[in-house]
Design a protein around this motif. Structure first.
Motif, mmCIF file in Angstrom:
data_model
loop_
_atom_site.group_PDB
_atom_site.id
_atom_site.type_symbol
_atom_site.label_atom_id
_atom_site.label_comp_id
_atom_site.label_asym_id
_atom_site.label_seq_id
_atom_site.Cartn_x
_atom_site.Cartn_y
_atom_site.Cartn_z
ATOM 1 N N TRP A 104 0.828 -1.723 0.081
ATOM 2 C CA TRP A 104 0.373 0.228 -0.372
ATOM 3 C C TRP A 104 0.498 1.385 -0.351
ATOM 4 O O TRP A 104 2.041 1.159 0.839
ATOM 5 C CB TRP A 104 -1.152 -0.067 1.218
ATOM 6 C CG TRP A 104 -1.575 -1.309 1.466
ATOM 7 C CD1 TRP A 104 -2.421 -2.133 1.955
ATOM 8 C CD2 TRP A 104 -3.034 -1.478 0.355
ATOM 9 N NE1 TRP A 104 -2.866 -2.862 1.955
ATOM 10 C CE2 TRP A 104 -3.906 -2.778 0.867
ATOM 11 C CE3 TRP A 104 -3.113 -0.445 -0.705
ATOM 12 C CZ2 TRP A 104 -5.011 -2.964 0.351
ATOM 13 C CZ3 TRP A 104 -4.783 -0.619 -1.449
ATOM 14 C CH2 TRP A 104 -5.083 -2.211 -1.126
ATOM 15 N N GLN A 115 -4.879 -2.570 -6.887
ATOM 16 C CA GLN A 115 -6.000 -2.396 -5.421
ATOM 17 C C GLN A 115 -6.417 -1.177 -5.558
ATOM 18 O O GLN A 115 -5.278 -0.453 -5.221
ATOM 19 C CB GLN A 115 -5.736 -3.448 -4.517
ATOM 20 C CG GLN A 115 -5.983 -5.049 -4.270
ATOM 21 C CD GLN A 115 -5.425 -5.576 -3.688
ATOM 22 O OE1 GLN A 115 -5.684 -5.977 -2.939
ATOM 23 N NE2 GLN A 115 -3.987 -6.058 -3.754
ATOM 24 N N CYS A 161 -8.119 1.857 -3.194
ATOM 25 C CA CYS A 161 -8.849 2.836 -1.762
ATOM 26 C C CYS A 161 -9.433 3.875 -2.520
ATOM 27 O O CYS A 161 -9.058 5.080 -2.538
ATOM 28 C CB CYS A 161 -8.072 3.201 -0.741
ATOM 29 S SG CYS A 161 -6.848 1.345 0.414
ATOM 30 N N SER A 200 -9.077 7.762 -1.119
ATOM 31 C CA SER A 200 -7.928 7.758 -0.839
ATOM 32 C C SER A 200 -7.099 9.471 -1.025
ATOM 33 O O SER A 200 -6.572 9.918 -0.161
ATOM 34 C CB SER A 200 -7.497 6.807 -0.547
ATOM 35 O OG SER A 200 -6.781 6.191 -1.518
ATOM 36 N N LEU A 210 -6.332 2.145 6.218
ATOM 37 C CA LEU A 210 -6.914 1.318 5.370
ATOM 38 C C LEU A 210 -8.628 1.177 5.451
ATOM 39 O O LEU A 210 -9.252 0.792 5.261
ATOM 40 C CB LEU A 210 -6.655 0.025 4.837
ATOM 41 C CG LEU A 210 -4.924 0.293 4.352
ATOM 42 C CD1 LEU A 210 -3.876 -1.663 4.337
ATOM 43 C CD2 LEU A 210 -5.143 0.860 2.320
ATOM 44 N N TYR A 230 -11.624 2.678 4.261
ATOM 45 C CA TYR A 230 -12.081 2.815 2.035
ATOM 46 C C TYR A 230 -12.314 1.322 2.015
ATOM 47 O O TYR A 230 -11.743 0.568 2.528
ATOM 48 C CB TYR A 230 -10.682 3.224 1.823
ATOM 49 C CG TYR A 230 -10.169 4.937 2.051
ATOM 50 C CD1 TYR A 230 -11.104 6.184 1.675
ATOM 51 C CD2 TYR A 230 -9.468 4.940 2.506
ATOM 52 C CE1 TYR A 230 -10.957 7.261 1.594
ATOM 53 C CE2 TYR A 230 -8.819 6.101 3.240
ATOM 54 C CZ TYR A 230 -9.785 7.626 2.760
ATOM 55 O OH TYR A 230 -9.732 8.852 3.272
ATOM 56 N N VAL A 275 -11.957 -1.780 -0.854
ATOM 57 C CA VAL A 275 -11.264 -2.141 -1.741
ATOM 58 C C VAL A 275 -11.109 -2.392 -2.834
ATOM 59 O O VAL A 275 -12.623 -3.222 -3.516
ATOM 60 C CB VAL A 275 -9.931 -2.863 -0.825
ATOM 61 C CG1 VAL A 275 -9.122 -2.915 -2.367
ATOM 62 C CG2 VAL A 275 -9.005 -1.995 0.317
ATOM 63 N N HIS A 317 -2.465 2.813 -3.540
ATOM 64 C CA HIS A 317 -3.330 1.387 -3.803
ATOM 65 C C HIS A 317 -1.751 0.659 -3.584
ATOM 66 O O HIS A 317 -0.998 0.679 -2.878
ATOM 67 C CB HIS A 317 -3.282 1.209 -5.193
ATOM 68 C CG HIS A 317 -2.252 2.602 -5.845
ATOM 69 N ND1 HIS A 317 -1.923 3.395 -5.504
ATOM 70 C CD2 HIS A 317 -0.908 2.120 -6.917
ATOM 71 C CE1 HIS A 317 -0.776 3.930 -6.345
ATOM 72 N NE2 HIS A 317 -0.104 2.978 -7.034
#
Length: 284
Positions: free
Chosen positions: A136, A167, A169, A172, A205, A208, A210, A229
């Protein structure tokens, strides 16, 4: 023809921090020449090391034929290919496409787009390999140039759940710049940008949802430099090939302040450019 984004697309990007445009690139004009060049580079490596691998006839589905054989034989050959493919002329031409300038200028009004040197390349994320999987993160921390930046990401293979989709968020990017720890205590084998960990990551995390982005060659995913991400986990039997092309805004005040400096790829540390982003620093 330069693309025209709808106001709905622009509003979605501003709200969520990402946007997917299907079939943005022309397969015959833009993608197949890159596939063909990768196929030939793999062939040259097979010949160079006198290996007994026979590539399948070329197509955009078989462009990476024998690549898994190469890295199984010697993982270092994957690194040799990684350095080579970013120098493919068809890819470099795509990086500086006027279509990217047009999209950037539509999303960021009154901007002055620039190409982030060292911020473009072709990734291959190998099955089951964690060391170089991006955890992340926000791209700004590992790229700099300007806070107001966009990542143009596009797959060269079909992105399925098993091959490990990106992936994201959504929303964000509104967190602004998030401080980072520069050492990954959970995974000490990682270095550089791969070793950074967002401050208070677990709680951050949890705020949010995903989104997993499934995409096809020719599709374009645009990411805000500040959207959080991570790379997906590749549990397939094929490497995940994707293009990353990062553009920044010369007019961005923070970019001007730091002289549009780069980060890891430019040989500069976060501490030297943005010491306030080091989570281990007292008071952060």
């Amino acid at each position: 023809m330069n693309p025209t984004l709808s106001q709905e697309q622009i509003d979605f990007f501003n709200l969520e921090g990402y946007l997917v445009i299907k079939s943005f690139y022309d397969m015959n004009r833009d993608i197949e020449p890159i596939h063909f060049a990768i196929y030939n580079i793999i062939g040259l490596l097979i010949k160079k090391y006198n290996l007994p691998f026979i590539q399948a006839p070329f197509s955009s589905e078989t462009f990476d034929s024998c690549f898994q054989d190469l890295i199984t034989h010697d993982r270092k050959l994957g690194s040799e290919a990684y350095d080579a493919v970013k120098q493919i002329p068809a890819f470099v031409r795509l990086v500086s496409s006027e279509r990217h300038d047009s999209v950037f200028s539509q999303i960021r009004k009154n901007s002055f787009p620039g190409v982030a040197a060292g911020g473009y390349g072709i990734r291959m994320d190998h099955p089951g390999e964690e060391k170089f999987r991006a955890g992340w993160h926000q791209d700004y921390t590992s790229q700099f140039r300007s806070i107001d930046g966009l990542v143009f990401w596009s797959p060269l293979v079909q992105i399925t759940e098993s091959i490990g989709p990106l992936q994201i968020c959504p929303g964000s990017h509104k967190e602004g710049m998030v401080p980072v720890h520069t050492q990954n205590g959970k995974e000490p084998g990682k270095t550089g940008a791969y070793a950074t960990v967002l401050k208070d990551e677990e709680n951050l995390l949890s705020k949010y949802p995903v989104v997993h982005v499934l995409a096809s060659p020719g599709d374009l995913l645009i990411l805000d430099f500040l959207v959080i991400h991570a790379s997906g986990y590749n549990v397939s039997n094929r490497s995940r090939w994707s293009m990353q092309m990062r553009h920044f805004n010369f007019n961005d005040p923070t970019g001007i302040k730091i002289g549009w400096a780069g980060s890891f790829a430019a040989g500069k540390s976060i501490e030297s450019v943005h010491p306030e982003l080091i989570a281990d620093r007292k008071g952060v």
